[in-house]
Motif scaffolding. Structure first.
Motif, PDB file in Angstrom:
ATOM      1  N   ASN A   1       0.850  -1.192   0.000  1.00  0.00           N
ATOM      2  CA  ASN A   1       0.000   0.000   0.000  1.00  0.00           C
ATOM      3  C   ASN A   1       0.894   1.253   0.000  1.00  0.00           C
ATOM      4  O   ASN A   1       2.113   1.168   0.134  1.00  0.00           O
ATOM      5  CB  ASN A   1      -1.006   0.000   1.168  1.00  0.00           C
ATOM      6  CG  ASN A   1      -0.333  -0.030   2.529  1.00  0.00           C
ATOM      7  OD1 ASN A   1       0.659   0.664   2.755  1.00  0.00           O
ATOM      8  ND2 ASN A   1      -0.871  -0.840   3.433  1.00  0.00           N
ATOM      9  N   LYS A   2       0.224   2.406  -0.180  1.00  0.00           N
ATOM     10  CA  LYS A   2       0.967   3.656  -0.330  1.00  0.00           C
ATOM     11  C   LYS A   2       1.691   4.036   0.953  1.00  0.00           C
ATOM     12  O   LYS A   2       2.846   4.483   0.920  1.00  0.00           O
ATOM     13  CB  LYS A   2       0.004   4.789  -0.737  1.00  0.00           C
ATOM     14  CG  LYS A   2      -0.383   4.738  -2.187  1.00  0.00           C
ATOM     15  CD  LYS A   2      -1.604   5.577  -2.499  1.00  0.00           C
ATOM     16  CE  LYS A   2      -1.345   7.039  -2.517  1.00  0.00           C
ATOM     17  NZ  LYS A   2      -2.539   7.802  -2.971  1.00  0.00           N
ATOM     18  N   PHE A   3       1.014   3.876   2.081  1.00  0.00           N
ATOM     19  CA  PHE A   3       1.588   4.268   3.364  1.00  0.00           C
ATOM     20  C   PHE A   3       2.933   3.577   3.593  1.00  0.00           C
ATOM     21  O   PHE A   3       3.943   4.214   3.927  1.00  0.00           O
ATOM     22  CB  PHE A   3       0.586   3.933   4.482  1.00  0.00           C
ATOM     23  CG  PHE A   3       1.139   4.093   5.859  1.00  0.00           C
ATOM     24  CD1 PHE A   3       1.447   5.352   6.350  1.00  0.00           C
ATOM     25  CD2 PHE A   3       1.354   2.985   6.666  1.00  0.00           C
ATOM     26  CE1 PHE A   3       1.966   5.503   7.630  1.00  0.00           C
ATOM     27  CE2 PHE A   3       1.869   3.131   7.939  1.00  0.00           C
ATOM     28  CZ  PHE A   3       2.175   4.392   8.424  1.00  0.00           C
ATOM     29  N   LEU A   4       2.938   2.260   3.390  1.00  0.00           N
ATOM     30  CA  LEU A   4       4.174   1.512   3.646  1.00  0.00           C
ATOM     31  C   LEU A   4       5.215   1.715   2.544  1.00  0.00           C
ATOM     32  O   LEU A   4       6.419   1.734   2.821  1.00  0.00           O
ATOM     33  CB  LEU A   4       3.857   0.025   3.837  1.00  0.00           C
ATOM     34  CG  LEU A   4       3.182  -0.277   5.176  1.00  0.00           C
ATOM     35  CD1 LEU A   4       2.644  -1.703   5.206  1.00  0.00           C
ATOM     36  CD2 LEU A   4       4.149  -0.072   6.336  1.00  0.00           C
ATOM     37  N   ALA A   5       4.772   1.890   1.310  1.00  0.00           N
ATOM     38  CA  ALA A   5       5.731   2.112   0.219  1.00  0.00           C
ATOM     39  C   ALA A   5       6.491   3.415   0.460  1.00  0.00           C
ATOM     40  O   ALA A   5       7.700   3.509   0.245  1.00  0.00           O
ATOM     41  CB  ALA A   5       5.012   2.145  -1.128  1.00  0.00           C
ATOM     42  N   LYS A   6       5.773   4.425   0.946  1.00  0.00           N
ATOM     43  CA  LYS A   6       6.405   5.722   1.229  1.00  0.00           C
ATOM     44  C   LYS A   6       7.441   5.585   2.352  1.00  0.00           C
ATOM     45  O   LYS A   6       8.561   6.094   2.260  1.00  0.00           O
ATOM     46  CB  LYS A   6       5.317   6.736   1.611  1.00  0.00           C
ATOM     47  CG  LYS A   6       5.796   7.993   2.266  1.00  0.00           C
ATOM     48  CD  LYS A   6       5.913   9.139   1.303  1.00  0.00           C
ATOM     49  CE  LYS A   6       6.485  10.364   1.988  1.00  0.00           C
ATOM     50  NZ  LYS A   6       6.829  11.416   1.064  1.00  0.00           N
TER      51      LYS A   6
END
Ligand code: TTP
Ligand code: MG
Length: 362
Positions: free
Chosen positions: A147-152
């Motif tokens: 997901n975006k949160f963890l990728a960031k």
């Protein structure tokens, strides 16, 4: 549930890296881009060589000079960064259409549907990194997750020139040990509020019920509840820039009076141009669309060298466009005005960080 494959790309020391690329004499040296130290300016960013001295973005430049007197200070050259950013985006587009630029130097990609490298997001990220370096002479860090949160967060873990993967199995555990201040989207004020509530890391956050989180943080409560469990359902949204913006109207009763037609078109002109400017865009092409009572449909366009503005003699333009139509002979069922050849109004309007330069005195 099939998990998604999200890549977050973030350039390393972006402004400083562009300066070091373009000025070999700055390479391997502490370099600070931003306001000069004898002004009240702040550091926009600095090279990794300068970070060793404790210098970071948003620090007053005068303080940065005290920390590292030998540092080189340069003023930002936004056009050069914008140019690099455009090049990076065109590189990313070679991998997927599902790209969400988050600032000049970062973007999310959803490669869930990609079958390149047998669908390995890590190998895709590696390839993206090397292509960016080949095409721009700059290095990027990549975070890969579901997901975006963890990728960031992942893209920050191994900087510079990093590659970091957080798998669905690792996600919840990873978040549990993460200090609350490291959560992207939790700013200084929220961090302080969380500390006051005894929340210092992801595990603490997970202990708080959804109801309590909503009571304390309102709408954001649900998001905090989700991310403390390593969950984030936000999609990667590509802000695809529309190619045209227009309005049209179908009349209940066909128009046959030229004056009425002109009046309607002037209104449509204003409405459509208002939409263009609300999107912070400029247009150079205008297209008139007419559907006659017999359903025959025609368009007439004109392109100008300069953006079309509200000050334009719109009646003249409309009359020119109408001059090669059959409005005098045939009744009109529908009229439309569309603007195209669109471009962004201000090249940095999507870039809020630059507020920092407002008090830049040099
Ligand atoms: P960041 O990606 O936050 O920082 P960075 O690329 O310089 O360094 P790294 O990612 O390797 O940690 O920001 C991108 C650019 O945005 C940065 O080069 C300069 C600009 N910027 C500001 O102007 N002011 C700021 O406060 C921040 C954080 C960034
Ligand atoms: Mg960066």
């Amino acid at each position: 549930m099939n998990s998604r494959k999200i890549i977050h790309i973030d350039m390393d020391a972006f402004f400083a890296a562009v300066e070091q690329r373009d000025h070999p004499e700055y390479r391997n040296k502490p370099l600070i881009v931003g306001g000069l130290p004898d002004s009240r300016g702040v550091v926009a960013t600095c090279s990794y060589e300068a970070r060793k001295f404790g210098i970071h973005s948003a620090m007053p430049s005068s303080q940065a000079r005290r920390l590292c007197p030998q540092a080189i200070f340069v003023k930002p050259r936004f056009e050069a960064y914008k140019e690099a950013s455009i090049l990076i985006r065109s590189t990313l587009k070679q991998y997927t259409d599902l790209i969400e630029p988050a600032s000049l130097d970062e973007a999310y990609l959803d490669v869930s549907q990609s079958d390149e490298f047998d669908g390995s997001a890590t190998l895709i990220a590696k390839d993206i990194k090397s292509k960016i370096t080949n095409q721009t002479g700059l290095t990027a860090s990549a975070g890969i997750s579901y997901n975006k949160f963890l990728a960031k967060i992942a893209s920050d873990m191994d900087k510079p020139d990093g590659l970091f993967l957080i798998t669905p199995e690792q996600g919840p555990e990873f978040v549990a040990q993460l200090a609350i201040g490291k959560f992207h989207g939790i700013g200084k004020a929220t961090e302080a509020k969380m500390h006051a509530l005894g929340i210092f890391n992801g595990a603490d956050l997970k202990q708080i019920s959804l109801l309590q989180l909503q009571q304390h943080f309102g709408k954001a409560g649900q998001h905090y509840y989700n991310i403390s469990r390593g969950m984030d359902h936000r999609p990667v949204k590509n802000h695809r820039v529309s190619k045209s913006i227009g309005v049209e109207i179908t009349f209940q009763k066909d128009l046959d009076c030229l004056e009425d037609i002109l009046q309607q078109l002037q209104k449509l002109f204003t409405n459509a141009l208002t939409k263009v400017s609300a999107k912070k865009m400029l247009a150079r092409t205008i297209t008139l669309k007419i559907k006659y009572h017999d359903f025959e449909q025609i368009t007439r366009s004109r392109t100008f060298n300069v953006p079309i503005s509200f000050d334009f003699a719109n009646l003249d333009i409309i009359q020119t466009l109408l001059s090669t139509t059959d409005v005098r002979q045939k009744k009109v069922r529908l009229l439309g005005i569309t603007f195209s050849s669109l471009e962004k109004q201000a090249s940095f309007s999507d870039y809020q960080q630059l507020d920092l330069f407002n008090n830049l005195k040099t």
